[in-house]
Design an enzyme around this catalytic site. Structure first.
Site, PDB file in Angstrom:
ATOM      1  CG  ASP A   8      -1.670   1.237   1.470  1.00 18.46           C
ATOM      2  OD1 ASP A   8      -2.369   1.666   0.546  1.00 18.46           O
ATOM      3  OD2 ASP A   8      -1.551   1.809   2.577  1.00 18.46           O
ATOM      4  CG  ASP A  10      -1.978   7.561   0.459  1.00 13.81           C
ATOM      5  OD1 ASP A  10      -0.938   8.172   0.148  1.00 13.81           O
ATOM      6  OD2 ASP A  10      -3.015   7.598  -0.242  1.00 13.81           O
TER       7      ASP A  10
END
Length: 253
Positions: A8, A10
């Protein structure tokens, strides 16, 4: 055999979320919109996955009286926010989280595939990569973004897209996430998950991750263990990941 690591962005690769919040506020000010998202409000808004979706949710709930007119301005607002975010990243306001650059380098040196699976937009990923891996030295083989997937996290679509592009099965990869929605997304794609808490996910339950940590750790700067598997010396290394994966495969055989 462990063939790929999928990250991922953020909150996982970098603590990006507060820069997103600041970028939204700059866009609002530039466009004369009397809105300001403070950290507590933004933490609530982060339950909606995706920047455009987050902005639409805010318009339809907090600005319901003017929602019809504001919906038409959503692309303008979000595009300006994306430009402000890029400027903040380029200004040097954002580095990678502890252990990320090290683990990426270890994987790259050993020929392990590397991918991004994120709900954020491609320009945001590109800016982050350009700043932290200059001169075209991006370590990622695949970048899969939310706009390319039919459904945002917690649906598994973006992780499934990353797996297809890498050409590996979920049993051959490990995902790295920081949020409850991201963990659910990865698990539903069949991926085991290492979870690292970030600034805006301190309150999230990290259920389902086989290891939950403050960060990936660095030699001499170990991470804080939260739950699940503990790592030698408080550092997540490729060697330790391979050892865990081999044990898992043996147990499943």
């Amino acid at each position: 055999m462990l063939r790929a690591l999928i990250f991922d962005v953020d909150g996982t690769l970098a603590e990006t979320e507060d820069l997103h919040r600041q970028a939204f506020n700059r866009a609002f000010a530039d466009l004369g919109l009397p809105w300001r998202w403070d950290p507590p409000l933004y933490a609530d808004l982060l339950t909606v996955m995706g920047g455009k979706e987050r902005l639409l949710h805010y318009i339809e709930t907090a600005q319901a009286d003017a929602a019809e007119a504001l919906r038409a301005r959503l692309p303008e607002i979000h595009d300006l926010k994306t430009r402000h975010y890029g400027d903040l990243v380029v200004s040097g306001a954002l580095g990678l989280r502890p252990g990320i650059a090290r683990l990426l380098a270890e994987a790259r040196a050993e020929g392990v595939g590397l991918a991004v699976a994120t709900t954020t937009s491609r320009p945001n990923v590109d800016r982050l990569v350009e700043v932290n891996f200059p001169r075209g030295a991006s370590p990622f083989d695949v970048i899969a973004c939310g706009d390319e997937a039919a459904r945002k996290k917690p649906a598994p679509d973006v992780f499934e897209l990353a797996l297809r592009r890498l050409g590996v099965g979920p049993e051959e990869a490990v995902a790295f996430e920081d949020s409850a929605a991201g963990i659910r997304s990865a698990l539903d794609a069949g991926l085991p998950v290492v979870a690292t808490r970030s600034r805006y996910t301190e309150s999230h339950r990290l259920d389902g991750a086989f290891s939950a940590l403050s960060d990936l750790g660095e030699p001499g700067r170990p991470h804080r263990h939260i739950a699940g598997l503990e790592w030698p010396g408080g550092v997540v290394t490729l060697a330790a990941l391979r050892e865990w994966h081999a044990r898992r495969e043996s147990a499943a055989a």
